[in-house]
Design an enzyme around this catalytic site. Sequence first.
Site, PDB file in Angstrom:
ATOM      1  N   ASN A 117      31.979  27.787 -52.138  1.00 36.57           N
ATOM      2  CA  ASN A 117      31.444  29.073 -51.227  1.00 36.57           C
ATOM      3  C   ASN A 117      32.774  30.194 -50.835  1.00 36.57           C
ATOM      4  O   ASN A 117      33.316  30.758 -51.083  1.00 36.57           O
ATOM      5  CB  ASN A 117      31.162  28.197 -49.736  1.00 36.57           C
ATOM      6  N   GLU A 118      33.484  30.317 -49.607  1.00 37.93           N
ATOM      7  CA  GLU A 118      34.642  30.502 -49.222  1.00 37.93           C
ATOM      8  C   GLU A 118      35.914  29.970 -49.119  1.00 37.93           C
ATOM      9  O   GLU A 118      36.086  29.739 -48.284  1.00 37.93           O
ATOM     10  CB  GLU A 118      34.539  31.329 -47.875  1.00 37.93           C
ATOM     11  N   CYS A 140      28.720  27.925 -45.156  1.00 40.81           N
ATOM     12  CA  CYS A 140      29.873  27.143 -44.638  1.00 40.81           C
ATOM     13  C   CYS A 140      29.286  25.525 -44.712  1.00 40.81           C
ATOM     14  O   CYS A 140      29.945  24.498 -44.774  1.00 40.81           O
ATOM     15  CB  CYS A 140      30.004  27.302 -42.772  1.00 40.81           C
ATOM     16  N   GLU A 168      21.066  29.651 -44.892  1.00 40.84           N
ATOM     17  CA  GLU A 168      21.599  28.532 -44.395  1.00 40.84           C
ATOM     18  C   GLU A 168      20.869  28.067 -44.092  1.00 40.84           C
ATOM     19  O   GLU A 168      20.554  29.017 -42.844  1.00 40.84           O
ATOM     20  CB  GLU A 168      23.106  29.183 -44.779  1.00 40.84           C
TER      21      GLU A 168
HETATM   22  O1  AHR Z   1      26.738  33.694 -42.736  1.00 46.44           O
HETATM   23  C1  AHR Z   1      27.436  32.220 -41.569  1.00 46.44           C
HETATM   24  C2  AHR Z   1      28.573  32.339 -42.754  1.00 46.44           C
HETATM   25  O2  AHR Z   1      29.459  33.972 -43.491  1.00 46.44           O
HETATM   26  C3  AHR Z   1      28.829  31.607 -44.045  1.00 46.44           C
HETATM   27  O3  AHR Z   1      27.785  30.008 -43.529  1.00 46.44           O
HETATM   28  C4  AHR Z   1      29.845  31.488 -44.714  1.00 46.44           C
HETATM   29  O4  AHR Z   1      29.745  31.959 -45.827  1.00 46.44           O
HETATM   30  C5  AHR Z   1      30.747  33.127 -43.822  1.00 46.44           C
HETATM   31  O5  AHR Z   1      31.508  32.890 -42.831  1.00 46.44           O
END
Ligand code: AHR
Length: 648
Positions: free
Chosen positions: A363-364, A229, A38
């Site tokens: 994602n989350e 994120c 990321e």
């Molecule tokens: O790895 C950092 C963040 O942690 C990522 O963007 C997210 O998926 C998680 O909250």
Amino acid sequence: MAACCCTGLSAQEANHMVLKANKLGAEIQPTMYGHFFEDINYGADGGLYAELVKNRSFEFPNRLQGWKTFGKVTVLDGGPFERNPHYVRLSNPGHPHKRTGLENEGFFGIGLKANEKYRFSVWAKGNGQKILVELIDPASMGETQVMVSGEIAVNSADWKKYELTLTAPQTFAKAHLRIFLASGGDVDLEHVSLFPVDTWKGRENGLRKDLVQALVDTKPGVFRFPGGCIVEGTDLATRYQWKNSVGPVENRPLNENRWEYTFPHRYFPDYHQTYGMGFYELFLLAEDMGAEPLPIVNVGLACQYQNEDPKAHVPVDQLDSYIQDALDLIEFANGDQSTKWGKLRADMGHPAPFNLKFIGVGNEQWGSLYPERLKLFVDAIRKAYPDIHIVGSSGPNSEGEDFDYLWPEMKKLKVDLVDEHFYRPEDWFLKSGNRYDNYDRKGPKVFAGEYACHGKGKKWNHFYASLLEAAFLTGVERNADVVYMATYAPLLAHVEGWQWRPDLIWFDNLRSVRSCSWHVQSLYGHNKGTQVVPLLMDDKAVSGQPDQNGLFASAVWDEPTKSYIVKIVNVSDKAQPVTVEFDGLKKKTLVSEADCILFHSDDPDAENSLDRPNLIVPKESKVSVSGKTLQAEVGAQTFAIYRVAVQQ
Ligand code: AHR
């Protein structure tokens, strides 16, 4: 000290483990250990992406952020690239002794290596003007600030790309780039770029070689990208949109990077996403690494942490364009050249498909907002691409209400894999060696997509955290019929620009360091094996239970090398004598000497750093095998791997 020799201990005195040599179990998936990338911590712009100029297209909201100007410099609109319309005009300052120009500070400076070549390029328009390009030491105390320079004649009244190669005379981490108007008249400049010529595989618009090498060297089997994120965005307008990240690099529009401001105590006002390393480059990187690409698409939800208002998200009946983005992405990766997106991939230089097999949606996420949207994606993807494996999410936590709600929802939707995230403290890792032992064998498989052990106090990438990750991974390996993928997070961090730690690989403008956690990932990647083999102590799996002396262990058979690979992690502060009895060998006999790798630090709080990158590294030795028994002493706080080959 960790030892790897024969201890001479009897089976009664030692921790006696039995390896069921003829009971080959679940296949270890080729995707088992991999990377999650990321753009956080300046992982892409300023990191893996080798571009050295910050705000090269003058598109940052503050158009001249990262630049100093002198003389007559004007920012104008309507340049040659529709989606990056701004450019600068350098005009004659009006006096022969005065100068017009601009200076770029790079990302925490521009890193140069002695005798390496750097490719400067610029889109320019003029009428016989000249520009002078310099790499300088802005804080030089010497006779000159200028390290190297060159001139470009701008000979076209139409926009045209010009290039100049500069060789750095010295190694210097914090150079700046200066460009002067070196003649009369006006000259217009756009997309000002500087790359090392020596990128990964020598590609223009390439990646930083040492960082890619560090990724490749773990033998990753899967590569998840681009987040995280940033897939969600703080709002939908700023979510990662893959279609903006492909096509000519000059015309990929800038996006904000939410990591600019997510943590107020680590604020980086100049952190943006140029998409210079976009989906094409990421697919290519996966291919270079031999890893299965696993792109993640937005499910129609902006970051739920930052948006409680349901109106921040896409209404369920308005998801069509989002679903189309997912379908088009599969076409971009796999479609032939007769398709719109397959043609774009081919035009970009990769006529062959990338052979995409996995896609993650969301994602989350949490709550009913997620499955009600995900369902529409699943239906559409299944219909158009029944062979693609879909990865759903179990939310931001490794357990708890959201997790307990989402797992059954993922089963109902019949996703192929469920992504689990756990940034957890040491005691969680100590207790979780058996996490997957009782998972449903018939449901979706697990992708442990973001994990990291977070130490106590001011400890980040210290050895002990990595030891606990190694211990946890024995449980992942033992349950390879359930867990198909595991990736540490975050992957990369610039020492001057991090927002989140610990991280797998740290770097500055010139150097990089592989953390202890990197070594653990790498040891698993290189000793993955092909099938699980039961390894028991008192007829139980060795998962750090209270009566197991701080031991975690797992074993695999490795078909290509005809070897058993036994992994033992001793988290206790005492050396542990261990015997491993190979039961059921039948006619097979073992070699009398096994290869042994030990990963240990006398100081559990120590970590590798840019100045001492090899402070803690695995060490290889041999251990003797007597008949069907391997005897060893696994030192205190040691991760030990034994490769025991079968006599051919
Ligand atoms: O790895 C950092 C963040 O942690 C990522 O963007 C997210 O998926 C998680 O909250």
